[in-house]
Design a protein around this motif. Structure first.
Motif, PDB file in Angstrom:
ATOM      1  N   GLU A  23       0.831  -1.212   0.000  1.00 55.20           N
ATOM      2  CA  GLU A  23       0.000   0.000   0.000  1.00 55.20           C
ATOM      3  C   GLU A  23       0.862   1.257   0.000  1.00 55.20           C
ATOM      4  O   GLU A  23       0.534   2.238  -0.679  1.00 55.20           O
ATOM      5  CB  GLU A  23      -0.947   0.001   1.208  1.00 55.20           C
ATOM      6  N   ARG A  25       3.870   1.532  -1.269  1.00 57.92           N
ATOM      7  CA  ARG A  25       4.448   1.648  -2.619  1.00 57.92           C
ATOM      8  C   ARG A  25       3.408   2.183  -3.618  1.00 57.92           C
ATOM      9  O   ARG A  25       3.723   3.025  -4.462  1.00 57.92           O
ATOM     10  CB  ARG A  25       5.016   0.311  -3.057  1.00 57.92           C
ATOM     11  N   ALA A  26       2.184   1.693  -3.519  1.00 58.86           N
ATOM     12  CA  ALA A  26       1.118   2.174  -4.398  1.00 58.86           C
ATOM     13  C   ALA A  26       0.850   3.658  -4.152  1.00 58.86           C
ATOM     14  O   ALA A  26       0.653   4.432  -5.093  1.00 58.86           O
ATOM     15  CB  ALA A  26      -0.155   1.352  -4.195  1.00 58.86           C
ATOM     16  N   MET A  27       0.862   4.067  -2.889  1.00 58.61           N
ATOM     17  CA  MET A  27       0.680   5.477  -2.560  1.00 58.61           C
ATOM     18  C   MET A  27       1.798   6.303  -3.179  1.00 58.61           C
ATOM     19  O   MET A  27       1.556   7.365  -3.754  1.00 58.61           O
ATOM     20  CB  MET A  27       0.666   5.673  -1.043  1.00 58.61           C
ATOM     21  N   GLU A  29       3.533   5.688  -5.835  1.00 61.12           N
ATOM     22  CA  GLU A  29       3.312   5.793  -7.283  1.00 61.12           C
ATOM     23  C   GLU A  29       2.231   6.818  -7.610  1.00 61.12           C
ATOM     24  O   GLU A  29       2.352   7.566  -8.567  1.00 61.12           O
ATOM     25  CB  GLU A  29       2.965   4.426  -7.857  1.00 61.12           C
ATOM     26  N   ARG A  30       1.165   6.824  -6.804  1.00 62.67           N
ATOM     27  CA  ARG A  30       0.087   7.800  -7.038  1.00 62.67           C
ATOM     28  C   ARG A  30       0.571   9.236  -6.840  1.00 62.67           C
ATOM     29  O   ARG A  30       0.219  10.126  -7.604  1.00 62.67           O
ATOM     30  CB  ARG A  30      -1.092   7.543  -6.086  1.00 62.67           C
ATOM     31  N   LEU A  31       1.340   9.450  -5.792  1.00 58.61           N
ATOM     32  CA  LEU A  31       1.745  10.811  -5.444  1.00 58.61           C
ATOM     33  C   LEU A  31       2.847  11.364  -6.333  1.00 58.61           C
ATOM     34  O   LEU A  31       2.866  12.556  -6.626  1.00 58.61           O
ATOM     35  CB  LEU A  31       2.217  10.862  -3.986  1.00 58.61           C
ATOM     36  N   GLY A  32       3.792  10.549  -6.696  1.00 60.84           N
ATOM     37  CA  GLY A  32       4.920  11.026  -7.479  1.00 60.84           C
ATOM     38  C   GLY A  32       5.935  11.821  -6.678  1.00 60.84           C
ATOM     39  O   GLY A  32       6.896  12.326  -7.236  1.00 60.84           O
ATOM     40  N   GLN A  92      -4.453   6.908   4.520  1.00 62.22           N
ATOM     41  CA  GLN A  92      -5.205   8.028   3.942  1.00 62.22           C
ATOM     42  C   GLN A  92      -4.687   9.355   4.480  1.00 62.22           C
ATOM     43  O   GLN A  92      -4.479  10.308   3.731  1.00 62.22           O
ATOM     44  CB  GLN A  92      -6.697   7.901   4.264  1.00 62.22           C
ATOM     45  N   GLU A  95      -1.113  10.034   3.100  1.00 61.29           N
ATOM     46  CA  GLU A  95      -1.140  10.476   1.709  1.00 61.29           C
ATOM     47  C   GLU A  95      -1.567  11.935   1.611  1.00 61.29           C
ATOM     48  O   GLU A  95      -0.969  12.722   0.872  1.00 61.29           O
ATOM     49  CB  GLU A  95      -2.070   9.580   0.877  1.00 61.29           C
ATOM     50  N   ALA A  99       0.811  15.021   0.259  1.00 61.47           N
ATOM     51  CA  ALA A  99       0.307  15.868  -0.835  1.00 61.47           C
ATOM     52  C   ALA A  99       0.259  17.333  -0.383  1.00 61.47           C
ATOM     53  O   ALA A  99       0.650  18.226  -1.146  1.00 61.47           O
ATOM     54  CB  ALA A  99      -1.077  15.389  -1.273  1.00 61.47           C
TER      55      ALA A  99
END
Length: 104
Positions: A23, A25-27, A29-32, A92, A95, A99
């Protein structure tokens, strides 16, 4: 010590920790804005492109306790008894904090 060596707790930490890493790692990738995620079990480091202290401050505003482990590294150490639901809520908040820190 008995609780920490309980096979059920060890299975929980192993399985849930692997899920947590995926999770994170996926976060990333989403955030950059995440450079690296590393760890095992319930002990993780997240390298970010913004000052880690800024992420810590944003996370604390939302009630999430995260610490730094360097200028750009967040250290995550959730309680060993945390459930996936608990961790999902923390993810959550994390993230959102990353951001917000990236936006300034």
């Amino acid at each position: 010590v008995d609780r920490l060596s309980d096979p059920a707790l060890l299975r929980h930490v192993t399985g849930t920790g692997a899920w947590l890493g995926a999770e994170l790692r996926a976060m990333g990738e989403r955030l950059g804005t995440v450079r690296d995620v590393r760890g095992t079990g319930f002990m993780w480091g997240v390298d970010v492109n913004v000052p880690a202290a800024n992420v810590v401050a944003k996370a604390l505003e939302s009630g999430l306790l995260v610490i730094t482990a360097g200028e750009h590294t967040l250290r995550l150490l959730p309680p060993l008894v945390a459930t996936r639901d608990d961790l999902a809520r923390g993810l959550q908040l994390l993230e959102a904090a990353i951001a917000a820190a990236a936006r300034g």
